[in-house]
Structure formats: structure tokens, C-alpha cells
Design a protein around this motif. Structure first.
Motif, PDB file in Angstrom:
ATOM      1  N   ALA A 336     -13.747 134.526  85.048  1.00 34.65           N
ATOM      2  CA  ALA A 336     -13.078 134.712  86.344  1.00 34.65           C
ATOM      3  C   ALA A 336     -13.826 133.947  87.425  1.00 34.65           C
ATOM      4  O   ALA A 336     -14.925 133.432  87.208  1.00 34.65           O
ATOM      5  N   THR A 337     -13.238 133.860  88.603  1.00 35.90           N
ATOM      6  CA  THR A 337     -13.878 133.151  89.706  1.00 35.90           C
ATOM      7  C   THR A 337     -15.107 133.920  90.191  1.00 35.90           C
ATOM      8  O   THR A 337     -15.243 135.129  89.928  1.00 35.90           O
ATOM      9  N   PRO A 338     -16.021 133.253  90.909  1.00 30.41           N
ATOM     10  CA  PRO A 338     -17.168 133.975  91.474  1.00 30.41           C
ATOM     11  C   PRO A 338     -16.735 135.131  92.367  1.00 30.41           C
ATOM     12  O   PRO A 338     -17.316 136.225  92.304  1.00 30.41           O
ATOM     13  N   HIS A 339     -15.702 134.911  93.200  1.00 30.81           N
ATOM     14  CA  HIS A 339     -15.226 135.991  94.068  1.00 30.81           C
ATOM     15  C   HIS A 339     -14.774 137.190  93.256  1.00 30.81           C
ATOM     16  O   HIS A 339     -15.143 138.337  93.548  1.00 30.81           O
ATOM     17  N   HIS A 340     -13.961 136.944  92.229  1.00 32.49           N
ATOM     18  CA  HIS A 340     -13.423 138.060  91.453  1.00 32.49           C
ATOM     19  C   HIS A 340     -14.519 138.728  90.624  1.00 32.49           C
ATOM     20  O   HIS A 340     -14.567 139.959  90.520  1.00 32.49           O
ATOM     21  N   THR A 341     -15.401 137.922  90.047  1.00 33.21           N
ATOM     22  CA  THR A 341     -16.446 138.465  89.184  1.00 33.21           C
ATOM     23  C   THR A 341     -17.382 139.396  89.938  1.00 33.21           C
ATOM     24  O   THR A 341     -17.657 140.523  89.503  1.00 33.21           O
ATOM     25  N   TYR A 342     -17.859 138.925  91.089  1.00 34.29           N
ATOM     26  CA  TYR A 342     -18.924 139.660  91.781  1.00 34.29           C
ATOM     27  C   TYR A 342     -18.423 140.589  92.879  1.00 34.29           C
ATOM     28  O   TYR A 342     -19.094 141.584  93.187  1.00 34.29           O
ATOM     29  N   LEU A 343     -17.265 140.289  93.467  1.00 36.54           N
ATOM     30  CA  LEU A 343     -16.778 141.114  94.571  1.00 36.54           C
ATOM     31  C   LEU A 343     -15.765 142.157  94.122  1.00 36.54           C
ATOM     32  O   LEU A 343     -15.482 143.097  94.865  1.00 36.54           O
ATOM     33  N   LYS A 344     -15.215 142.020  92.907  1.00 33.74           N
ATOM     34  CA  LYS A 344     -14.202 142.968  92.439  1.00 33.74           C
ATOM     35  C   LYS A 344     -14.569 143.636  91.115  1.00 33.74           C
ATOM     36  O   LYS A 344     -14.322 144.828  90.937  1.00 33.74           O
ATOM     37  N   LEU A 345     -15.156 142.888  90.177  1.00 31.38           N
ATOM     38  CA  LEU A 345     -15.426 143.467  88.856  1.00 31.38           C
ATOM     39  C   LEU A 345     -16.786 144.141  88.749  1.00 31.38           C
ATOM     40  O   LEU A 345     -16.945 145.105  88.003  1.00 31.38           O
ATOM     41  N   THR A 346     -17.774 143.635  89.475  1.00 27.23           N
ATOM     42  CA  THR A 346     -19.132 144.165  89.364  1.00 27.23           C
ATOM     43  C   THR A 346     -19.354 145.278  90.387  1.00 27.23           C
ATOM     44  O   THR A 346     -18.994 145.108  91.556  1.00 27.23           O
ATOM     45  N   PHE A 355     -26.956 138.535  98.155  1.00 29.73           N
ATOM     46  CA  PHE A 355     -26.162 137.851  97.126  1.00 29.73           C
ATOM     47  C   PHE A 355     -24.673 138.020  97.407  1.00 29.73           C
ATOM     48  O   PHE A 355     -23.901 137.055  97.364  1.00 29.73           O
ATOM     49  N   LEU A 356     -24.269 139.244  97.724  1.00 27.81           N
ATOM     50  CA  LEU A 356     -22.866 139.511  98.033  1.00 27.81           C
ATOM     51  C   LEU A 356     -22.410 138.724  99.253  1.00 27.81           C
ATOM     52  O   LEU A 356     -21.287 138.196  99.288  1.00 27.81           O
ATOM     53  N   THR A 357     -23.290 138.613 100.243  1.00 26.28           N
ATOM     54  CA  THR A 357     -22.941 137.851 101.443  1.00 26.28           C
ATOM     55  C   THR A 357     -22.713 136.390 101.104  1.00 26.28           C
ATOM     56  O   THR A 357     -21.725 135.777 101.536  1.00 26.28           O
ATOM     57  N   ARG A 358     -23.615 135.814 100.292  1.00 27.51           N
ATOM     58  CA  ARG A 358     -23.477 134.404  99.929  1.00 27.51           C
ATOM     59  C   ARG A 358     -22.223 134.164  99.090  1.00 27.51           C
ATOM     60  O   ARG A 358     -21.527 133.164  99.273  1.00 27.51           O
ATOM     61  N   ILE A 359     -21.926 135.068  98.171  1.00 31.14           N
ATOM     62  CA  ILE A 359     -20.724 134.912  97.349  1.00 31.14           C
ATOM     63  C   ILE A 359     -19.469 135.014  98.214  1.00 31.14           C
ATOM     64  O   ILE A 359     -18.510 134.254  98.035  1.00 31.14           O
ATOM     65  N   SER A 360     -19.471 135.932  99.164  1.00 32.66           N
ATOM     66  CA  SER A 360     -18.307 136.074 100.041  1.00 32.66           C
ATOM     67  C   SER A 360     -18.100 134.825 100.887  1.00 32.66           C
ATOM     68  O   SER A 360     -16.980 134.536 101.324  1.00 32.66           O
ATOM     69  N   GLN A 361     -19.184 134.065 101.107  1.00 34.73           N
ATOM     70  CA  GLN A 361     -19.098 132.827 101.882  1.00 34.73           C
ATOM     71  C   GLN A 361     -18.763 131.613 101.020  1.00 34.73           C
ATOM     72  O   GLN A 361     -18.551 130.519 101.553  1.00 34.73           O
ATOM     73  N   ILE A 530     -23.936 129.594  94.147  1.00 32.59           N
ATOM     74  CA  ILE A 530     -24.857 129.683  95.286  1.00 32.59           C
ATOM     75  C   ILE A 530     -26.256 129.304  94.792  1.00 32.59           C
ATOM     76  O   ILE A 530     -26.548 129.380  93.589  1.00 32.59           O
ATOM     77  N   PRO A 531     -27.147 128.893  95.691  1.00 30.18           N
ATOM     78  CA  PRO A 531     -28.507 128.546  95.280  1.00 30.18           C
ATOM     79  C   PRO A 531     -29.202 129.709  94.575  1.00 30.18           C
ATOM     80  O   PRO A 531     -28.963 130.876  94.870  1.00 30.18           O
ATOM     81  N   HIS A 532     -30.052 129.352  93.614  1.00 26.73           N
ATOM     82  CA  HIS A 532     -30.846 130.282  92.799  1.00 26.73           C
ATOM     83  C   HIS A 532     -30.023 130.970  91.708  1.00 26.73           C
ATOM     84  O   HIS A 532     -30.587 131.683  90.869  1.00 26.73           O
ATOM     85  N   PHE A 533     -28.717 130.776  91.706  1.00 24.75           N
ATOM     86  CA  PHE A 533     -27.890 131.329  90.625  1.00 24.75           C
ATOM     87  C   PHE A 533     -26.896 130.267  90.153  1.00 24.75           C
ATOM     88  O   PHE A 533     -25.720 130.523  89.953  1.00 24.75           O
TER      89      PHE A 533
END
Length: 577
Positions: A336-346, A355-361, A530-533
Motif C-alpha cells: 500500500a502507499t506510505p499514507h495508507h500503510t502508516y496513517l491508516k493500517l498501523t 514520523f507520522l508528521t513527516r509521512i503526512s507531509q 522520508i529520510p532515515h526510512f
């Protein structure tokens, strides 16, 4: 003229409703690896994991596998590559390792590959620009517009191909692990330094020309092309590859990399070749799936993952399905996309706030509306009229660039979308795969793919992308095609309009972005997502990103799936989850 012979037999041959295998299987409750999403990258990851002895299952929410690389028979008798529509970027190593030819992948090569008809505003006979693999013919075509550009074109091609050769090795390896280099043990630092080899090799390949190549990657593509050429039709044709799929114009800094991303392809050893897959793009996904299943992987459709399970120590332990079923595993790979993976599934509480802030950006804006069209005859372009028998001519197999007379038209179309307005003169890439592949349309009929820009995700003045707005935009697109090929509108049997919200809803593409996220310089290599990941890992041990939102990005390439699987296997062997 040859007419269209309609028939209504629908052949849904792609996949059973539950298990993709020769024999019915029952979903188990425990595996070594669970892959969320059956897009082509997830399927590639499954094949490599299973070949490494990691018992793997793929869970796909739709009724068919493939993600955006699917074939769907929306109009009876017409098989559409509903989202992605061309093949070139699939990595040669994946093609060979997974023996995709044996598993049914067949490609029709296109030559020539680019056709740009011109709407003349001075009453002269319409001209066109056709480009292909024959350099002498390319020069003859370009000379119709500029003798100077015809002479410069071979040097430009050589210049760009050198950059492709330099960057190509970076696609098949995980980015440098900057965290291990900066903070790891001595052993980890030394091991991580080995990942610098592709970058060092790229620098050696480019040599003293590095400053010029740096400009290609960072400057607006309009600036780069202006340094090489004077002919607007040539510059605009080349510029379309720099902005396709991107919410950017030729005047946007960094648009050069997107162009490079689209010229670095290869098919069966033929560099720069693009082709149509027999049966549509779903056959790419099917071939990969067959390879994965042959190795022992399990693939299920109609399986919606609701949540990724994370234990108290911060390790991924499996997934929860929509019906509450828990499927446990040693690791989880998300296609899935980074948005869906980290903001909806995790679970949000398991991820650091920064981390959440950077992914949302993470930028996932999209300018694309895809329109799939069934027609009862070939478009008849003013610049090259059809043959009397109605059969395809060489230019019908090309990517046909409309509204590409000059780069300023692309800039203006982009500016429309920035104001929340669908472009009044959109950039249109028109492809007719049935010109080469007879299996996807009834005799005499054709399938047409329209990849159009620019359309905003959100319309201005609070309007929504309802059926009225969608049809108004599609009518605008068809009106422009009619100017280049009179009679097109009367040939239409049916159409399927997919705006950015539709692409998000149907295919899970956040923002409707075909690359899972912008391919801007700040979101490439070290910075993707995002950087570092950027090395497919996440703050959750055992949770990996294997889709196009990871390095090296979008396109039907498979590299993200393969690279993520190899990183995951390596960590599993070291018991680093």
C-alpha cells in the motif's frame, strides 16, 4: 473500411474469487510473511520471499490481483489496461529471475514509439513529428521543424543515455543506510559503506560531466531542453515525459528526473523500448503471480486488511482482516502507499509523532485523469490519414501526444489545475494498444487509453468530482481529440473516466498519484518516503514498505518489491525484525 464486429462474451480469466493457485487453498492463520496488497510490487516481493524459503501469503482487497497493473473488461468485448498501460521499466533481473516469459508474459514492441500531430494555425497542411529507434529517420522527422535540432538530437540521446547508465544500478539496490553509517556499530558502519558502491560507480560513469548532469536532475526540464533545441514540437514532445503523472510543469525545478525515469526502460535487452502487453497489463501481474505460486506462495483476493498487528515490544506480528480474522507472521510487507500503510493500517500509538508528521507531509498530489475508451474504428488524424482498409498504420502504435505544439501549453494546463480547475486544453497521451494486440478488442474495434493532465484532486468553489463534472472534463478531452482526428467522437462506443479521487478509491492510490507519491527530488532515494526510512524499513520492527512509495519509485518496475524482499530476508536471517 473495416468495421467493428461486436460480441458480448466476457472472459473473466484472471483469477478465482479467493485463492490464486492451481488447486483451491485455505487461508492459514500463520505465515512467515504477510504481504498487504497484490499490486505488482507485492507479487514480486512474494516471489522473492518464497524463493528464499520464507512462507508467504499475499492478501488483496479487490476481486483481482495487480493493483494498478490490471486488465478489466468494463465494456463487453473490450479489455482495458485500466490504470497503467505500457511496459518498459520492469527490471531485467526480475524478468529473468521469475521466468516471466515462461509464465505467459508476451510483449508487442512499439517502433516508432512517439507521434505528435500538429494543429497548424496558419492554414498550412498539418505536420507531425514521429520518433522511434531509427536515428536517421528521427533526424529526418526533426528536420521538418529544425535542421539545427536534427543535428543535435543524436548528441542529446547519447548524453541522456550516459546518465541512464549511471543511475540504472541504483534502482536494483536499497539506498544507503545513513542511520547505520552515522549511529551503528563499527561492523554495521563498515557493512553500510558497501552500499555506497553504486553511487561511486555512477560518479565514475559521469566523470567530468557531473555538473551538467546535476543540472538535468535539478533544473526545470524547459531550461535543459532550451539548451539543446529550438523546435517547440520537439521540446514539448520530450517534455511530456518529464511531467507525466506529476503535478509539475516543464517550468518546475527537478522535472528532469521524471523524464529520466521514463527513458531508462528496457524490454528483453532492448534499451529504451516500450511495449504493449498481450491481454493488457493484468497479464504482467498474472505472470508474476504464477511465478510466486509456482515457488509456493499463496495469493488471496477479496481479503481486506484492516490493521497491522504490533506487539508491546514494537514488532509487527501479522494483520487483522475486515472480518476480524488475525493472520500472524514474523514480518509484514505493505504494498500500500506510505499514507495508507502508516496513517491508516498501523496503530497510531505505535509510531513516533515526528514520523507520522513527516509521512503526512509526503506529497501525493496527482494531476491525472485516465479515460479508457472503446471505439468502432481507428482515429483518423489529419496529419496522417488512415489507410483505405482501416487497418493500423505505424503511427497508431505510438504514444500520441496531443496539445503538445509548444511547452507553454503544458505550463498553462498546469496553472489551470493549480487554481482547482480542470485544464481547458489538457495534455493528452493517447495510446491504441489494440493496434498491435488483437486479443483485447472485437475485430475492427479498438481500445484507446487516454492519460490526461491536468486535473486537480479538489475542484475550486467546493465542487465535487461527480458524474456531471467528470463528463464535462471528458467532453473537453474528446473535443480536442476531434480537432486532430475528425470523426473520433462518433466512433466512441463507451468510456470509463477515472479522476484522481477515482484512482484513489478503486486502486488505493493516495491522492490518485500513480507513483504512490511525487517523484520530486526531495522524495527520491534517501528521502523516499522520508529520510532515515528509505531502506524499506519503518519504526515498527518487521514492517516493511514494498510498494512504489519506496525507492526507486513508480512505474511497473518491480524494483521496490524485490529490494524490500531482499532486505527483509537479510534481516530475518540475522533475526533483526
Amino acid at each position: 473500411m473495416q468495421g467493428c464486429t461486436m460480441h458480448c462474451s466476457i472472459n473473466y480469466q484472471w483469477i478465482s474469487r479467493r485463492a490464486y493457485s492451481k488447486l483451491p487453498r485455505q487461508l492459514k492463520l500463520k505465515y512467515d510473511a504477510v504481504i498487504v496488497g497484490g499490486g505488482h510490487n507485492g507479487l514480486v516481493a512474494a516471489a522473492y520471499l518464497q524463493r528464499s524459503g520464507v512462507k508467504t501469503v499475499v492478501l488483496e482487497r479487490r476481486h483481482l490481483i495487480g493493483g494498478a497493473a490490471v486488465t478489466e473488461e468494463i465494456i463487453p468485448g473490450f479489455k482495458f489496461s485500466r490504470a497503467s498501460y505500457l511496459l518498459s521499466l520492469l527490471r531485467p533481473q526480475i524478468y529473468n529471475d521469475l521466468d516471466l516469459k515462461k509464465h505467459g508474459l508476451k510483449v508487442y514492441y512499439r517502433n516508432p514509439h512517439s507521434f505528435t500531430p500538429i494543429l497548424e494555425d496558419n492554414g498550412q497542411r498539418p505536420r507531425s513529428l514521429i520518433l522511434g529507434l531509427d536515428m536517421a529517420e528521427n533526424q529526418r522527422q526533426i528536420a521538418k521543424f529544425s535542421e539545427k535540432d536534427a543535428k543535435a538530437y543524436p548528441e542529446y540521446e547519447e548524453f541522456m543515455n550516459r546518465l541512464v547508465d549511471a543511475i540504472d544500478p541504483l534502482l536494483d539496490a536499497a539506498p544507503v543506510d545513513t542511520t547505520s553509517i552515522a549511529q551503528g556499530t563499527l561492523f554495521q558502519r563498515l557493512k553500510s559503506l558497501q552500499t555506497l558502491r553504486p553511487i561511486v560507480k555512477a560518479g565514475i560513469t559521469l566523470g567530468s560531466q557531473i555538473p551538467k548532469y546535476y543540472e538535468v536532475l535539478t533544473a526545470p526540464i524547459s531550461k535543459v531542453l532550451d539548451q539543446w533545441f529550438e523546435s517547440e514540437p520537439l521540446k514539448c514532445t520530450l517534455a511530456t515525459d518529464a511531467v507525466i503523472g506529476a503535478m509539475a510543469s516543464p517550468a518546475t525545478p527537478g522535472s528532469g528526473y521524471v523524464l529520466l525515469h521514463h527513458v531508462m526502460g528496457e524490454l528483453e535487452g532492448r534499451k529504451g523500448s516500450w511495449g504493449y502487453v498481450e491481454g493488457g497489463m493484468g497479464m504482467v501481474s498474472n505472470a508474476i503471480a504464477k511465478s510466486a505460486v509456482a515457488a509456493g506462495a499463496e495469493i488471496y483476493t477479496d481479503m481486506l486488511v484492516e490493521q497491522i498487528l504490533v506487539d508491546s515490544s514494537g514488532k509487527a506480528t501479522g494483520v487483522v482482516l475486515e472480518d476480524g480474522t488475525e493472520v500472524l507472521s514474523k514480518m509484514v510487507l505493505s504494498n500500500a502507499t506510505p499514507h495508507h500503510t502508516y496513517l491508516k493500517l498501523t496503530p497510531r500509538e505505535k509510531l513516533p509523532e515526528d514520523f507520522l508528521t513527516r509521512i503526512s507531509q509526503f506529497d501525493a498530489k496527482s494531476p491525472v485523469t485516465k479515460i479508457n475508451v472503446a471505439v468502432d474504428r481507428l482515429p483518423n488524424f489529419l496529419s496522417i490519414p488512415n489507410a483505405s482498409d482501416g487497418k493500423p498504420l505505424p503511427h497508431h502504435q505510438c504514444s500520441i501526444h496531443l496539445n503538445s505544439e509548444r511547452m507553454q501549453l503544458l505550463n498553462e494546463a498546469f496553472e489551470d489545475a493549480c487554481r482547482g480547475v480542470p485544464s481547458s486544453r489538457p495534455m493528452i497521451e493517447l495510446c491504441i494498444p489494440s493496434a498491435l494486440d488483437p486479443t483485447i478488442a472485437p475485430p475492427g474495434c479498438h481500445v484507446i487509453s487516454l492519460f490526461t493532465q491536468y486535473t486537480p484532486y479538489n475542484l475550486c468553489d467546493g465542487r465535487q468530482w461527480n458524474e456531471k463534472e467528470k463528463n464535462l472534463y471528458a467532453d473537453t478531452v474528446f473535443d480536442w481529440i476531434e480537432k486532430y482526428a475528425p470523426g473520433f467522437k462518433s466512433s466512441v462506443i463507451g468510456r470509463d473516466i477515472l479522476t484522481p479521487p477515482d484512482l484513489e478509491r478503486i486502486f488505493g492510490l493516495s491522492g490518485g498519484n500513480i507513483f504512490h507519491g511525487s517523484m520530486s527530488l526531495d522524495q527520491l532515494y534517501f528521502g523516499r518516503p522520508i529520510p532515515h526510512f528509505s531502506n524499506y524499513s519503518s519504526p515498527i520492527r518487521g514492517l516493511y514498505l514494498c510498494g512504489s512509495g519506496a525507492h526507486p519509485g513508480g512505474g511497473v518496475m518491480g524494483a521496490a518489491g524485490r529490494n524490500a524482499a531482499l532486505v527483509a530476508v537479510q534481516n530475518l536471517k540475522r533475526s533483526v525484525f
